[in-house]
Design a protein around this motif. Structure first.
Motif, PDB file in Angstrom:
ATOM      1  N   UNK A  48      31.456  -8.146 -74.584  1.00 47.57           N
ATOM      2  CA  UNK A  48      31.941  -7.300 -73.393  1.00 47.57           C
ATOM      3  C   UNK A  48      31.602  -6.013 -73.450  1.00 47.57           C
ATOM      4  N   UNK A  49      31.537  -5.321 -72.433  1.00 47.33           N
ATOM      5  CA  UNK A  49      31.287  -4.012 -72.165  1.00 47.33           C
ATOM      6  C   UNK A  49      32.152  -3.261 -71.261  1.00 47.33           C
ATOM      7  N   UNK A  50      32.591  -2.054 -71.410  1.00 42.87           N
ATOM      8  CA  UNK A  50      33.216  -1.382 -70.375  1.00 42.87           C
ATOM      9  C   UNK A  50      32.598  -0.143 -70.226  1.00 42.87           C
ATOM     10  N   UNK A  51      32.179   0.192 -69.000  1.00 44.38           N
ATOM     11  CA  UNK A  51      31.528   1.252 -68.527  1.00 44.38           C
ATOM     12  C   UNK A  51      30.054   1.623 -69.479  1.00 44.38           C
ATOM     13  N   UNK A 210      38.958   2.523 -75.319  1.00 45.89           N
ATOM     14  CA  UNK A 210      39.476   1.072 -74.563  1.00 45.89           C
ATOM     15  C   UNK A 210      40.526   0.206 -75.308  1.00 45.89           C
ATOM     16  N   UNK A 211      41.357  -0.278 -74.690  1.00 48.18           N
ATOM     17  CA  UNK A 211      42.489  -0.952 -75.300  1.00 48.18           C
ATOM     18  C   UNK A 211      42.048  -2.498 -74.854  1.00 48.18           C
ATOM     19  N   UNK A 271      41.015  -2.259 -71.043  1.00 48.99           N
ATOM     20  CA  UNK A 271      40.975  -0.936 -70.196  1.00 48.99           C
ATOM     21  C   UNK A 271      41.667   0.257 -70.665  1.00 48.99           C
ATOM     22  N   UNK A 272      42.003   1.041 -69.899  1.00 52.72           N
ATOM     23  CA  UNK A 272      42.954   2.096 -70.507  1.00 52.72           C
ATOM     24  C   UNK A 272      44.334   1.597 -70.801  1.00 52.72           C
ATOM     25  N   UNK A 561      53.201   1.723 -65.281  1.00 53.06           N
ATOM     26  CA  UNK A 561      53.289   2.659 -66.589  1.00 53.06           C
ATOM     27  C   UNK A 561      53.090   4.249 -66.400  1.00 53.06           C
ATOM     28  N   UNK A 562      53.964   4.890 -67.046  1.00 53.55           N
ATOM     29  CA  UNK A 562      53.966   6.513 -66.941  1.00 53.55           C
ATOM     30  C   UNK A 562      53.341   6.833 -68.103  1.00 53.55           C
TER      31      UNK A 562
END
Length: 644
Positions: A48-51, A210-211, A271-272, A561-562
């Motif tokens: 898996x890759x993100x960006x 990344x989480x 993601x974040x 989420x804040x």
């Protein structure tokens, strides 16, 4: 869910079996996440890759069945074209009421040397990846699971936040495993579990920026529940299964099927940190709500409950005390009171029926406790043994319905074997037939059941408040433990932590401030929030705190989420109707000053309830929403801000 049982007739791409290697990529709708599946030298891996940056390194896929090996000697026999899938559904319990899911899906057909086939279905959404195995091989009349080679490989620089899996038949009265250990936080990947049973789901990781949260969903009773193995050398985590004692007496440990063998979805939220906390993948991949006949009784609704046992323990499960807690619930405008273990011996069925009628006159529902166990542990609390067979269980639920009881808390399950998972589901189905809500304790992670079975209001599967009343060590640890939960255990599934004490815990020095305790009422998601505080403790708080708890919504329309970081602090906003509730806690030992982005609230001014100078003092003041709403949270303190 979408069926893939006849994909052989609808393959969009035919791949020659002689090809030494094949590779394909599947992207999320927004293109940011990409899964690559590779078949080479007889093995299958995915990454898996993100960006464009690696998140999950090449990781193994494969199942072993009795009479069929799908872990080696495989070729890609077919591949469907990527297609969009979508879903919309409603949740009575959770972070969001109306939920939309969108993903791209692709199915890989793999063939082994014996010409037997297995399918692997992948889905990629903007917030994560899910996959599952399906085996409909006609040469296997009985498809009997023997092992799984699925792994999750992280870079050696990654960190993990993980809860050890307790070993079966250990603990008080042999009641483990119950998902009741403290999390190890920010440990290097590859750190072995201190318990040989491994690590529980959800499992949280951070690799680069990344989480990743790992869990599973869509448990229908045909498959056992899984966990991560204890050994994760080089950052490679492998799927593990339950131990031999984790079964209903005489029942199956591992999955088997005479039809199609379908694993649960393996779910990776990616993601974040905001993306993870806002995600609903744990229920997106669960089966839709089970069909109920039009003549079925209405199910009780989410609510808040009083509960004597949390602080007062066994000796107070008596008629007069439970009547007092009904009055307490009525005064607090709460919906339920829970009568705990041994009520059948200390109060009796007839007197509980009296209490239920008394409560109903005050618009309060009565919930009662049950011991799930047969021979799998040494517990003696009763009612015990009344839920073990369908005939006995339905007779008991029919009796409760006639008594006016609204739900059951069922405790002391044996673990994660296939037959035990089926037992959970049998309880949920039968309880629904009699209009009873369900709360599981001493239990497994629900894995999306609150979507499929809307009468499941909550489940423990956490080292909850009761442990902090037993030892000072658990009380001291709860400060950091609490700020782990929105990122892990309570990420997708309702959790019965049983929060909130403002006054004293017998023989324990409280480690938290009152603002921290109040914030738990919003931060923690549970269809029934069983508040631990007793009437005498509630009498110590200012009227505005009591009014807040009287008016607190029973369920949420939206959540956001804040700010936060696992084990350090958490700030989350939840919406009910037109009102927003923003709650936060600080688990660290010094003041924490935050500039909160509350611009999504517009130019509203709300009311802030937070800590005063002393541990048990509150203050109330106006609080303006904005791009940088500044707040300072005291050590081990917290706040709630209400914007209406």
């Amino acid at each position: 869910m979408i069926s893939h049982l006849n994909l052989g007739v609808a393959l969009a791409v035919a791949v020659a079996a002689v090809a030494p290697a094949a590779q394909a990529g599947l992207s999320s709708p927004d293109g940011r996440l990409v899964v690559s599946v590779r078949v080479a030298q007889g093995g299958v891996t995915y990454a898996v890759a993100r960006d464009g940056k690696p998140v999950l390194l090449p990781s193994a896929l494969g199942l072993s069945l009795e009479g069929a090996d799908f872990t080696q000697g495989l070729v890609l026999a077919g591949l469907t074209a990527a297609k969009p899938v979508s879903d919309k559904y409603q949740m009575a319990v959770g972070k969001r009421r109306s939920i939309s899911y969108a993903a791209n899906e692709q199915v890989y057909t793999l063939r082994n040397a014996q010409k037997q086939t297995m399918e692997v279905a992948f889905r990629v959404s903007n917030d994560g990846v899910a996959f599952r195995y399906l085996v409909a091989e006609p040469s296997l009349p009985l498809k009997k699971f023997t092992g799984e080679s699925t792994s999750f490989a992280f870079a050696k620089s990654a960190q993990a936040w993980l809860q050890p899996m307790s070993v079966a038949q250990t603990g008080w009265k042999n009641t483990n495993p119950s998902y009741e250990e403290h999390y190890q936080m920010a440990i290097p990947v590859g750190t072995p579990s201190r318990m040989k049973a491994g690590w529980v789901f959800p499992a949280l990781f951070k690799t680069g920026d990344t989480w990743v949260a790992l869990t599973e969903a869509n448990m229908d009773g045909s498959f056992h529940a899984s966990r991560l193995q204890a050994d994760s050398s080089n950052g490679v985590y492998r799927i593990g299964g339950p131990a031999e004692p984790e079964v209903f007496t005489g029942g199956a440990l591992l999955a088997e099927s005479t039809g199609t063998l379908a694993t649960p979805w393996r779910v990776l939220a990616i993601g974040s940190l905001p993306t993870l906390v806002n995600s609903t993948l744990g229920t997106d991949l669960a089966a839709p709500a089970a069909h109920r006949a039009a003549s079925a009784p209405a199910l009780p609704q989410p609510g808040h409950a009083s509960w004597s046992w949390a602080l007062l323990k066994d000796d107070h499960t008596v008629y007069d005390v439970q009547k007092k807690f009904i009055d307490y619930a009525a005064d607090m405008k709460w919906d339920y009171t829970l009568i705990d273990a041994d009520w059948d011996r200390k109060i009796g069925y007839e007197k509980v029926q009296e209490l239920a009628a008394y409560a109903a006159a005050k618009n309060v529902g009565v919930l009662v406790w049950y011991n799930s166990s047969g021979a799998w542990n040494q517990t003696e609390y009763s009612p015990k043994g009344k839920l073990l067979t369908r005939e006995a269980r339905r007779a008991e639920f029919e009796r409760l319905q006639a008594m006016g009881v609204k739900g059951v808390k069922v405790d002391f399950f044996a673990g994660d074997g296939k037959s035990m998972i089926a037992y959970y589901i049998d309880i949920l189905k039968d309880a629904a037939d009699y209009g009873l809500l369900v709360n599981f304790h001493g239990a497994t992670l629900p894995r999306g059941w609150s979507r499929t079975y809307p009468n499941l209001m909550t489940a423990e599967a956490i080292k909850g408040l009761e442990f902090t009343t037993f030892t000072q060590g658990d009380q001291d640890a709860v400060v950091r433990h609490m700020s782990m939960l929105p990122f892990t255990r309570n990420l997708f599934d309702p959790m019965d932590f049983t929060p909130m004490v403002f006054a004293d815990i017998p023989n324990i020095k409280r480690a938290t401030r009152n603002g921290f305790e109040l914030a738990e009422s919003v931060l923690l998601l549970s269809g029934i929030q069983h508040f631990a505080e007793v009437p005498e403790g509630m009498a110590t708080v200012p009227p505005y705190v009591k009014a807040f708890l009287q008016d607190l919504p029973r369920s949420w329309d939206d959540s956001r989420f804040v700010a936060g970081f696992p084990g350090k602090f958490a700030v989350i906003a939840r919406k009910a109707g037109n009102a927003w509730y923003v709650a936060g806690i600080n688990s660290e030992d010094t003041d924490k000053t935050l500039d909160l982005d509350l611009s999504f609230l517009g130019k509203r001014t709300g009311m802030l309830l937070t800590d005063g100078a002393g541990q048990r003092e509150f203050t109330q003041s106006a609080f303006a929403a904005g791009k940088a709403s500044k707040i300072t949270i005291k050590p081990h303190g917290g706040f709630v801000a209400v914007f209406k």
